[in-house]
Design a protein around this motif. Sequence first.
Motif, short mmCIF file in Angstrom:
data_model
loop_
_atom_site.label_atom_id
_atom_site.label_comp_id
_atom_site.label_asym_id
_atom_site.label_seq_id
_atom_site.Cartn_x
_atom_site.Cartn_y
_atom_site.Cartn_z
N ASP A 206 30.62 40.32 49.82
CA ASP A 206 30.91 39.00 50.37
C ASP A 206 29.83 37.98 50.07
O ASP A 206 30.05 36.77 50.22
N PHE A 207 28.66 38.44 49.64
CA PHE A 207 27.51 37.54 49.54
C PHE A 207 26.99 37.40 48.12
O PHE A 207 25.85 37.01 47.89
N SER A 208 27.83 37.72 47.15
CA SER A 208 27.42 37.60 45.75
C SER A 208 28.50 36.88 44.97
O SER A 208 29.69 37.08 45.20
N GLU A 210 28.86 37.37 41.84
CA GLU A 210 29.30 38.36 40.87
C GLU A 210 30.02 39.51 41.57
O GLU A 210 29.69 39.86 42.70
N PRO A 211 31.01 40.14 40.90
CA PRO A 211 31.63 41.33 41.48
C PRO A 211 30.59 42.42 41.71
O PRO A 211 29.57 42.49 41.00
N ALA A 212 30.84 43.26 42.69
CA ALA A 212 29.86 44.30 43.05
C ALA A 212 29.54 45.22 41.87
O ALA A 212 28.41 45.66 41.71
N PHE A 213 30.54 45.50 41.02
CA PHE A 213 30.33 46.38 39.88
C PHE A 213 30.53 45.60 38.58
O PHE A 213 31.29 45.99 37.70
N ASN A 236 45.03 44.97 43.85
CA ASN A 236 45.08 43.96 44.91
C ASN A 236 43.94 42.96 44.76
O ASN A 236 43.06 43.11 43.92
N GLY A 237 44.01 41.91 45.57
CA GLY A 237 43.04 40.83 45.46
C GLY A 237 41.62 41.27 45.72
O GLY A 237 40.67 40.71 45.17
N TYR A 238 41.44 42.29 46.57
CA TYR A 238 40.09 42.76 46.87
C TYR A 238 39.43 43.42 45.65
O TYR A 238 38.22 43.58 45.61
N GLY A 239 40.25 43.80 44.66
CA GLY A 239 39.67 44.36 43.43
C GLY A 239 38.72 43.39 42.75
O GLY A 239 37.79 43.81 42.05
N PHE A 240 38.95 42.08 42.96
CA PHE A 240 38.07 41.07 42.36
C PHE A 240 36.68 41.07 42.98
O PHE A 240 35.75 40.52 42.40
N ASP A 241 36.54 41.67 44.17
CA ASP A 241 35.21 41.78 44.78
C ASP A 241 34.36 42.81 44.07
O ASP A 241 33.14 42.80 44.18
N GLU A 242 35.00 43.72 43.34
CA GLU A 242 34.28 44.81 42.67
C GLU A 242 34.27 44.68 41.16
O GLU A 242 33.27 44.96 40.51
N LEU A 243 35.42 44.28 40.59
CA LEU A 243 35.60 44.32 39.14
C LEU A 243 35.73 42.90 38.59
O LEU A 243 36.25 42.00 39.26
N PRO A 266 48.06 40.24 46.43
CA PRO A 266 46.88 39.37 46.39
C PRO A 266 46.08 39.38 47.67
O PRO A 266 44.86 39.17 47.66
N GLY A 267 46.74 39.65 48.82
CA GLY A 267 46.02 39.68 50.09
C GLY A 267 45.38 38.34 50.41
O GLY A 267 45.67 37.31 49.79
N PRO A 268 44.45 38.32 51.36
CA PRO A 268 43.77 37.07 51.73
C PRO A 268 42.98 36.45 50.58
O PRO A 268 42.70 35.26 50.60
N ARG A 269 42.62 37.27 49.59
CA ARG A 269 41.85 36.75 48.46
C ARG A 269 42.68 35.85 47.54
O ARG A 269 42.14 35.11 46.73
N GLY A 270 44.00 35.90 47.67
CA GLY A 270 44.84 35.09 46.80
C GLY A 270 44.50 33.62 46.85
O GLY A 270 44.41 32.94 45.83
N LYS A 271 44.30 33.10 48.06
CA LYS A 271 44.01 31.67 48.23
C LYS A 271 42.68 31.29 47.58
O LYS A 271 42.58 30.28 46.88
#
Length: 479
Positions: A206-208, A210-213, A236-243, A266-271
Motif C-alpha cells: 500500500d505504501f510503494s 512500485e509493485p511489491a515484486f 484480479n485488481g490486487y495482482g497489480f499490487d504485486e506484479l 478488478p475489485g476496489p483497485r479498478g477505480k
Amino acid sequence: MPLESPVLSYHGPFPHPILPRNPRLAYPVFPPSPRSVVFSCRGVGIQDSPPKHGSGNGVVQQDWKLRSAGVKDKDMDVATLGNLCVDIVLGVPKLPPKNPHDRKAFMDRLSASPPEKVRQYWEAGGNCNIAIAAARLGLRCVAIGHVGNEIYGQFLLDVLCDEGIGMVGMSEDTNVLDGPSALYETLLCWVLVDPLQRHGFCSRADFSKEPAFSWLRGLSKEVKMAIKKSKILFCNGYGFDELSPNLINSALDYAVEVGTSVFFDPGPRGKSLCNGTPEEQRALSQLLRMSDVLLLTSDEAEALTGIKHPILAGQELLKKGLHTKWVIVKMGSRGSILITMSNISCAPAFKVNVIDTVGCGDSFVAAIAFGFIHNMPMVSSLVVANAVGAATAMGCGAGRSVATLEKVIEILKMANLNEDDKFWNELLAENLSAQEITFLSKFVINGNKKQLKHIALQKVVSELLPKLESSRAEGKVRS
C-alpha cells in the motif's frame, strides 16, 4: 481488545503459542515440515524439486516445474495469477488512520512487534481463497505466484498442499537478484478488526509506487506451462499490487494465445487503475476487453463505465469486450446478475446468519468457475455461487474458513431466498435490450411477461444436488 476468533483460537500443545492449529491439518503448521516446498496433490501434476537455498536475500530459488509427459491438454481447471499472501488477523482498539503517513507508521509498529507479544492469527489470503473454495468444489487448481523462504511462505505452502492445490513459483532465476531481503519475502496483509468487528487492511504494497515484486519481469517456462494446461486463468485488481502491468499483460496475452479462458475481477483497485499510470490504464483496458468473464460489484461496474444501473453497465462492458462472454455483477445480500449479449439471469441471495463477509466474493468467483467449466445453465451457476458465498459468510474469516461443500449443500436444501421484490422489480423495469430475462424465484409465477421468464429454485436445486453430492460421495472434495 484483541479479536477472539472461534475458528482460529489456540487450544492445543504444539511448538508455537501464537499459531493456530488448522482443524483440517493432521499436523501443526509450525514449524514447517522438512519436505520439498513443491508438491503433487490431487493430480495437479507438480514435479517435486527441492528449493535451492543460500541466496542470502530470503527468497526461495524456485525450480518448480509442471510435468509435461503424459499430461493431456487443459488437465487443470483453474490457475490463479499472483496475489498470494498471508493474512494476519489482529484485534486492535481502533482501525488505522486514513492519512498514508500515519497509516504506514501504524503498520510499521505492528510489524516491529515480536510475534510473541502480539495476539495474532495467521491465514492464507488473497487468491488462496479462490483456489481453496474451487478445490473444495472438486476443481483442480494451481496457484501461480511468489512466496518467500521464511515461516510465512512455508505456512502458505502447507495450507495449499493440505487443500490439494499445486504451486508454481514465478521467479526463474533468483541468483541474479540483488536488493533488500524484504523485496523477496512473502507478502503479508494485516487484517485489522476493531471491537465493532469493522475491518481494515494494510500491507507494504500500500505504501510503494512500485509493485511489491517488481523484480519479476517475465513469464518462466513453468508459468507458461501452468497457464497452457489450465482451463481458466484468474486475475484480479490486487495482482497489480504485486506484479507489473506489463507482466500481467504478458500472462493475459499468453492465455489468449493458448486458448485458456480469462476471468478478471478488478475489485476496489479498478477505480484507482482507471486513474493510474499509463501502463496500469493500458493493462486494465486489455483485461476488460480480452477477458472471457468479468466479475465485479455494482459500485465497481459504475466506476468503470459511469453507468449506475448494474445491468446497463454490464451490457456496456460486453459491448466493449472482444472476448467477453459473461459479465457478472455481485449485488451482496441482494444476490447476483449474469449478463450475456442475449440473456440476463438474476438470482436473489440466500438468507443466512452472517458472521464475516471476508472471502465471500472470492468464494463466489470459484463457484462461477465451477459452473463455467461444467457448462451449467447460467442461473444454476449463480445459484451455486450465491450458496458458496453465503456459506463462507457463515464462517469467520477466509482461507481455510471458506465454504465447505457440506455447508453449501445444506444452504441449497434449505432454499431460503432473500426475495426483495421491490428491488428487483425496479431494477428490471428499465428498457433492457436482451432477448430474455431469467429470474430465480422460490415458486414459478403464472402469467410471466414475454421477456421475463421465472424459474423455480427447487428445479435448479434438484438438478444441482446430485452433481454436488456425487462429488462428496466420491471423496473428491473436502466436506
